[in-house]
Design an enzyme around this catalytic site. Structure first.
Site, PDB file in Angstrom:
ATOM      1  N   ASN A  97       0.847  -1.193   0.000  1.00 53.66           N
ATOM      2  CA  ASN A  97       0.000   0.000   0.000  1.00 53.66           C
ATOM      3  C   ASN A  97       0.885   1.247   0.000  1.00 53.66           C
ATOM      4  O   ASN A  97       1.971   1.269   0.594  1.00 53.66           O
ATOM      5  CB  ASN A  97      -1.005   0.008   1.162  1.00 53.66           C
ATOM      6  CG  ASN A  97      -0.401  -0.210   2.535  1.00 53.66           C
ATOM      7  OD1 ASN A  97       0.638  -0.847   2.678  1.00 53.66           O
ATOM      8  ND2 ASN A  97      -1.055   0.319   3.552  1.00 53.66           N
ATOM      9  N   GLU A 143       0.377   5.250   0.685  1.00 59.37           N
ATOM     10  CA  GLU A 143      -0.551   6.277   1.172  1.00 59.37           C
ATOM     11  C   GLU A 143      -0.131   7.668   0.698  1.00 59.37           C
ATOM     12  O   GLU A 143       0.942   7.845   0.103  1.00 59.37           O
ATOM     13  CB  GLU A 143      -0.627   6.205   2.701  1.00 59.37           C
ATOM     14  CG  GLU A 143      -1.154   4.844   3.151  1.00 59.37           C
ATOM     15  CD  GLU A 143      -1.392   4.735   4.646  1.00 59.37           C
ATOM     16  OE1 GLU A 143      -0.878   5.577   5.416  1.00 59.37           O
ATOM     17  OE2 GLU A 143      -2.102   3.784   5.038  1.00 59.37           O
ATOM     18  N   CYS A 170      -4.249   0.537  -2.353  1.00 58.27           N
ATOM     19  CA  CYS A 170      -4.051  -0.697  -1.591  1.00 58.27           C
ATOM     20  C   CYS A 170      -2.947  -1.553  -2.225  1.00 58.27           C
ATOM     21  O   CYS A 170      -2.672  -1.447  -3.431  1.00 58.27           O
ATOM     22  CB  CYS A 170      -5.322  -1.527  -1.579  1.00 58.27           C
ATOM     23  SG  CYS A 170      -6.681  -0.836  -0.635  1.00 58.27           S
ATOM     24  N   GLU A 225      -3.026  -4.706  -2.996  1.00 58.15           N
ATOM     25  CA  GLU A 225      -3.516  -5.618  -4.040  1.00 58.15           C
ATOM     26  C   GLU A 225      -3.635  -4.911  -5.386  1.00 58.15           C
ATOM     27  O   GLU A 225      -3.234  -5.440  -6.428  1.00 58.15           O
ATOM     28  CB  GLU A 225      -4.898  -6.181  -3.663  1.00 58.15           C
ATOM     29  CG  GLU A 225      -4.927  -6.944  -2.360  1.00 58.15           C
ATOM     30  CD  GLU A 225      -5.266  -6.066  -1.163  1.00 58.15           C
ATOM     31  OE1 GLU A 225      -4.724  -4.947  -1.042  1.00 58.15           O
ATOM     32  OE2 GLU A 225      -6.082  -6.515  -0.339  1.00 58.15           O
ATOM     33  N   CYS A 271     -10.045  -5.526   0.333  1.00 58.46           N
ATOM     34  CA  CYS A 271     -11.213  -4.642   0.394  1.00 58.46           C
ATOM     35  C   CYS A 271     -12.071  -4.819  -0.862  1.00 58.46           C
ATOM     36  O   CYS A 271     -11.667  -5.436  -1.851  1.00 58.46           O
ATOM     37  CB  CYS A 271     -10.782  -3.188   0.557  1.00 58.46           C
ATOM     38  SG  CYS A 271     -10.273  -2.391  -0.987  1.00 58.46           S
ATOM     39  N   CYS A 296     -10.593  -3.691  -4.252  1.00 58.13           N
ATOM     40  CA  CYS A 296      -9.572  -4.610  -4.773  1.00 58.13           C
ATOM     41  C   CYS A 296     -10.213  -5.881  -5.318  1.00 58.13           C
ATOM     42  O   CYS A 296      -9.770  -6.422  -6.338  1.00 58.13           O
ATOM     43  CB  CYS A 296      -8.550  -4.938  -3.690  1.00 58.13           C
ATOM     44  SG  CYS A 296      -7.513  -3.506  -3.289  1.00 58.13           S
TER      45      CYS A 296
HETATM   46  N1  THU Z   1      -5.244  -1.576   2.647  1.00 64.01           N
HETATM   47  C1  THU Z   1      -4.682  -2.389   1.704  1.00 64.01           C
HETATM   48  O1  THU Z   1      -3.552  -2.172   1.260  1.00 64.01           O
HETATM   49  N2  THU Z   1      -5.414  -3.449   1.275  1.00 64.01           N
HETATM   50  C2  THU Z   1      -6.668  -3.778   1.713  1.00 64.01           C
HETATM   51  O2  THU Z   1      -7.300  -4.682   1.182  1.00 64.01           O
HETATM   52  C3  THU Z   1      -7.253  -3.019   2.825  1.00 64.01           C
HETATM   53  C4  THU Z   1      -6.562  -1.765   3.192  1.00 64.01           C
HETATM   54  C5  THU Z   1      -4.465  -0.421   3.110  1.00 64.01           C
HETATM   55  C6  THU Z   1      -4.995   0.910   2.651  1.00 64.01           C
HETATM   56  C7  THU Z   1      -4.469   1.823   3.731  1.00 64.01           C
HETATM   57  O3  THU Z   1      -3.151   2.263   3.367  1.00 64.01           O
HETATM   58  C8  THU Z   1      -4.363   0.957   4.970  1.00 64.01           C
HETATM   59  O4  THU Z   1      -4.454  -0.380   4.512  1.00 64.01           O
HETATM   60  C9  THU Z   1      -5.443   1.224   5.999  1.00 64.01           C
HETATM   61  O5  THU Z   1      -6.695   1.181   5.415  1.00 64.01           O
END
Ligand code: THU
Length: 133
Positions: A44, A46, A55, A57, A88, A91
């Protein structure tokens, strides 16, 4: 080409080390296995404008597709020990675009690898066929 869920998860653990998550402090790693046996890692990433975060994925999917790889058989996803990390909804939809029959592996809070077919995680997904009906 196949790879055990455990081996693919080990790649996801490596991918997680590159996560850029200074806001949530929730680092996630993903390893996407392609039909040709190649593994595409994603973490991920940000942003100070929170909604721009991507994310792990989807990052793995963008990377693979950008390199010309579009056929996938499995993805493994991990957060830190003790935290489950099922993909999520966004994804799931993005993965479905390329590989509705793929397997999805993630770790539960006890570290066990859970396994589901993507179609179980996203039944009746919107897809290309819907646009063309
Ligand atoms: N996140 C992912 O990378 N994948 C997911 O399927 C769920 C959430 C990340 C996004 C964000 O940077 C952090 O987790 C908190 O939501």
């Amino acid at each position: 080409m196949s790879m055990t869920p455990k081996a693919l998860m080990a790649e996801a653990v490596k991918a997680r080390k590159r996560a850029y998550a200074p806001y949530s402090r929730f680092a996630v790693g993903a390893a996407l296995l392609a039909k040709d046996g190649s593994v595409h890692l994603g973490c991920n990433v940000e942003n100070a404008s929170y909604g721009l975060t991507i994310c792990a994925e989807r990052n793995a999917v963008w990377k693979a597709v950008s390199e010309g790889v579009t056929e996938f058989t499995a993805i493994a996803v991990t957060a830190r020990d003790g935290r489950g990390a099922p993909p999520c909804g966004s994804c799931r939809q993005v993965l479905h675009e390329f590989a509705p029959n793929m397997s999805v592996y993630w770790r539960d809070a006890r570290g066990r690898i859970l396994k589901r077919k993507l179609t179980e995680l996203l039944p009746n997904a919107f897809n290309l066929a819907d646009l063309r009906k």
